[in-house]
Design an enzyme around this catalytic site. Structure first.
Site, PDB file in Angstrom:
ATOM      1  N   ASP A   1     -12.520 -34.622  80.819  1.00  0.00           N
ATOM      2  CA  ASP A   1     -12.764 -35.400  79.608  1.00  0.00           C
ATOM      3  C   ASP A   1     -13.211 -34.450  78.487  1.00  0.00           C
ATOM      4  O   ASP A   1     -13.151 -33.234  78.633  1.00  0.00           O
ATOM      5  CB  ASP A   1     -13.817 -36.487  79.857  1.00  0.00           C
ATOM      6  N   ASP A   2     -13.697 -35.013  77.392  1.00  0.00           N
ATOM      7  CA  ASP A   2     -14.082 -34.159  76.266  1.00  0.00           C
ATOM      8  C   ASP A   2     -15.532 -33.704  76.393  1.00  0.00           C
ATOM      9  O   ASP A   2     -16.328 -33.840  75.468  1.00  0.00           O
ATOM     10  CB  ASP A   2     -13.847 -34.892  74.949  1.00  0.00           C
TER      11      ASP A   2
END
Ligand code: PRX
Length: 698
Positions: free
Chosen positions: A568-569
């Site tokens: 994910d970020d």
């Protein structure tokens, strides 16, 4: 071949692979092989625990592990209730050991362990040890920033200190369920404060003392503490950090948001700053040393339900503000104690040092609770590992005869760069188990840690877990399995990892995909404070039926798990989790910044570095001065550890026609993989990419 079990085995003849594989199978019970430098794959490099180690280990063989693991997943209630019974419960839990709904399609996510059981984790950490003959055992050895002195507390002394603070807090009206924010460096008062809160049923929220005033304020506003506990300053290396000043600024911020703090209990950390130099607000600020020692050294325990909250710890996510991860009491207690014991093969004679700060989950579970629940002697270090030089860690290891040393790959890599001479000048003979946490440990750092620090004698527990999981999830049990440098090996008891594909379908055997977990374990977090919906959306909706970790993972042909990093970020900088969105929002708060996009890049020491693409407001010239002031903004808003390593000027950002930033392209530009940019034709303005490439090294 039997003899080869005693060490790392290197074979150079590929043609003997199948013979070796079958021999290895016979010796270890594994379908695996020992590798050699000539073999291409890291999957084949096995490092066996030596015979002496395995013989004395709590789990001495794969067979024993498999036996225990099988029971833990086939009969989790029986497995965990047998272990839980070894703790002190005022009242045993109700009929079911655990209940869970792990599937959003069925209803709200709910996890409960030992519900109805009445206990207290502080009692189990301290009173239980004092009463069972460990009163005079050292609980904490404290090593200050400056070498040459030390301090310590026995279990009974620690209990007394905790009781005094607990009595003070009670006297000031702190009650069961109230929040207390702790903003302290690694001094003994930090675990004392955590345990004092736990003793009276208050919910502690430790904020890492490297966070900025703004981050601290954000957390204060979210959990509304009755009291904030801090100290005036800390010295790390040669730098003095005035923590109380930071707290003062945070208070101004939080008051603007409607939360004012009545009591700021401040420990005078004399070696860093005298009280006369500390800014003070009469009425609100109180010196710890002036009040706490006056209180009685005994304090009745507040008995709580196993599912009552123990602590809140804020962590970064891929979007929005930090999440308040909530852990409850009973399951967390049983889980941290058990994982500590088995993953480090803990024995009562061990001296254990974890270099993590209590401001992170590692310091909660494996500086304070896990070790103390086992009656362990813990080393706490105030300073920086390279001060006064890069040999400091090994100096401390020799000084306290540390047997278990648990740290992060980023520290291993930085000490590795400093050179072997800093290590070999110390004996390190006391060491018997090493540990790693926070990010994947690259095989070369693993080998250096194993060969140089551990003299090829100490197994390494590469523990994969998260703030959310409370304790170890995938980890070697050091006497049981041969290790593979860089692999976290196999799941802990009761943990059922699964690897799923993009559609959420479970993949069997050798594969790569998203790491999820099937069904709950006692140490799992129960919610995000005040936002159960976000809890479900982030962790349980992406792959219904499973807990989604946010990590990518590979399982090799022998069943070993290899963590491959966040999908994910979220960026993992020196083992610190930082959301790209948080850094971006700090950057765009700068009056001259129009837009920012942040990605992670590989970093030799930190694991990942922060790379920020920044568009300035029309007419503002791109200058060194602005660059510095952007970095300063991030330091002030989040903390120094989140400062971007690189600011890349971006007259424009690559966006789709619907305005979505294409981070895939930014990641490639940041890592200079310019021939792998892929299809840029869907961009609203493909020429942006050329401009960014042209500005890459400016
Ligand atoms: O990406 C994984 C990485 O750290 C993340 C969790 O970060 P945090 O909640 O801050 O907790 C850190 C300490 C437990 C994970 O999602 N991570 C942690 N340990 C490992 C790891 N990655 C690979 N190997 C590990 N041993």
């Amino acid at each position: 071949f039997q003899n080869l079990k005693t060490t790392t085995c290197h074979f150079r003849h590929v043609e003997s692979m199948s013979t070796l594989r079958s021999l290895a199978g016979k010796v270890t019970g594994l379908n695996a092989v020992v590798l050699g430098e000539a073999l291409a794959s890291e999957d084949d490099e096995l490092v066996f625990p030596n015979d002496d180690f395995s013989r004395q280990a709590l789990v001495p063989s794969p067979k024993k592990y498999l036996e225990m693991y099988k029971r833990s997943v086939e009969d989790p209630a029986g497995f965990w209730s047998d272990i839980a019974s070894q703790f002190c419960w005022k009242q045993k839990w109700g009929q079911s050991v655990f209940s869970e709904n792990f599937d959003v399609r069925v209803g709200n996510i709910k996890i409960e362990w030992f519900k109805g059981g009445i206990t207290n984790i502080c009692y189990n950490c301290l009173d239980r040890n004092v009463e069972s003959g460990n009163a005079d055992k050292i609980a904490i050895y404290w090593e200050p920033n400056e070498p040459g002195s030390q301090d310590s507390l026995t279990y009974s002394q620690l209990l007394q200190r905790v009781c005094q603070l607990a009595n003070y807090l009670k006297d000031k009206g702190v009650k069961k369920g109230d929040a207390v924010v702790i903003y302290l460096p690694m001094i003994m008062e930090l675990p004392i404060a955590m345990l004092a809160c736990a003793r009276i049923g208050a919910v502690h929220s430790v904020v890492f003392a490297g966070f900025s005033a703004e981050s601290l304020a954000q957390r204060i506003v979210d959990c509304k503490p009755k009291v904030v506990i801090t100290c005036n300053a800390v010295k790390r290396g040669s730098k003095v950090i005035p923590l109380k000043d930071i707290v003062d600024v945070a208070f101004v911020e939080s008051t603007k948001n409607g939360i004012s703090i009545d009591i700021c209990l401040t420990y005078e950390n004399e070696s860093a700053m005298k009280r006369e130099s500390t800014k003070w607000q009469e009425g609100r600020d109180v010196w710890w040393q002036d009040v706490v020692p006056k209180y009685p050294t005994t304090c009745a325990v507040e008995w709580v339900d196993a599912e009552d909250p123990l602590f809140l710890l804020y962590t970064s996510g891929s979007t929005g503000k930090p999440k308040g991860v909530l852990h409850t009491t009973g399951g967390y207690m049983v889980y941290t104690a058990t994982t500590f014991k088995y993953a480090f093969d803990y024995k009562p004679s061990d001296i254990y040092w974890c270099t993590a700060d209590c401001g992170w989950i590692t310091g909660h579970s494996y500086v304070t609770y896990g070790p103390m629940l086992n009656g362990a002697t813990v080393v706490i270090f105030e300073g920086a590992p390279n001060y006064p030089d890069s040999g400091r860690c090994w100096d401390i290891v020799d000084k306290f005869k540390v047997t278990i040393f648990y740290t992060a790959p980023t520290l291993v890599r930085s000490l590795m760069r400093a050179g072997d001479e800093y290590v070999i000048r110390y004996s390190r003979k006391s060491l018997r188990v090493l540990g790693s946490v926070g990010e994947p440990i690259n095989p070369s750092a693993w080998r250096w840690f194993f060969n140089v620090v551990g003299d090829s004698r100490c197994p390494i527990s590469d523990t994969w877990w998260q703030t959310e999981t409370g304790g170890f999830m995938i980890t070697p049990l050091p006497g049981a399995w041969p290790q593979k440098p860089g692999s976290a090996t196999f799941p802990f008891f009761g943990v059922q990892p699964v690897i799923v594909d993009e559609k959420g379908a479970e993949i069997e055997g050798e594969c790569s995909g998203y790491l999820c977990v099937k069904s709950s374990w006692p140490g799992a977090f129960r919610t995000l404070y005040g936002d159960h919906e976000r809890y479900e959306t982030t962790y349980f909706k992406p792959f219904p039926g499973y807990y989604f970790s946010g990590d990518g993972c590979r399982r090799d042909k022998d069943g070993y798990y290899w963590l491959t990093g966040r999908v994910d970020d979220v960026i993992n900088v020196s083992g610190h989790r930082i959301g790209t969105a948080e850094v971006e929002s700090a950057l765009v708060s700068h009056p001259q910044c129009a837009e920012a996009a942040v990605v992670g890049i590989e970093h030799e020491v930190k694991g990942q570095g922060i790379y920020a693409f920044v568009t300035l407001v029309e007419g503002v010239p791109y200058s060194e001065e602005v660059r510095k002031s952007l970095i300063l903004t991030v330091r002030n808003q989040i903390g120094a550890f989140a400062a971007p390593d690189k600011i890349h000027w971006a007259p424009g950002l690559p966006k789709t026609r619907s305005g979505k930033i294409m981070r895939r392209i930014l990641r490639k530009i940041a890592s200079r993989q310019l021939d792998e940019l892929g299809d840029t034709s869907t961009l609203a303005d493909p020429s942006v990419v050329e401009q960014l490439i042209a500005l890459a090294d400016r």
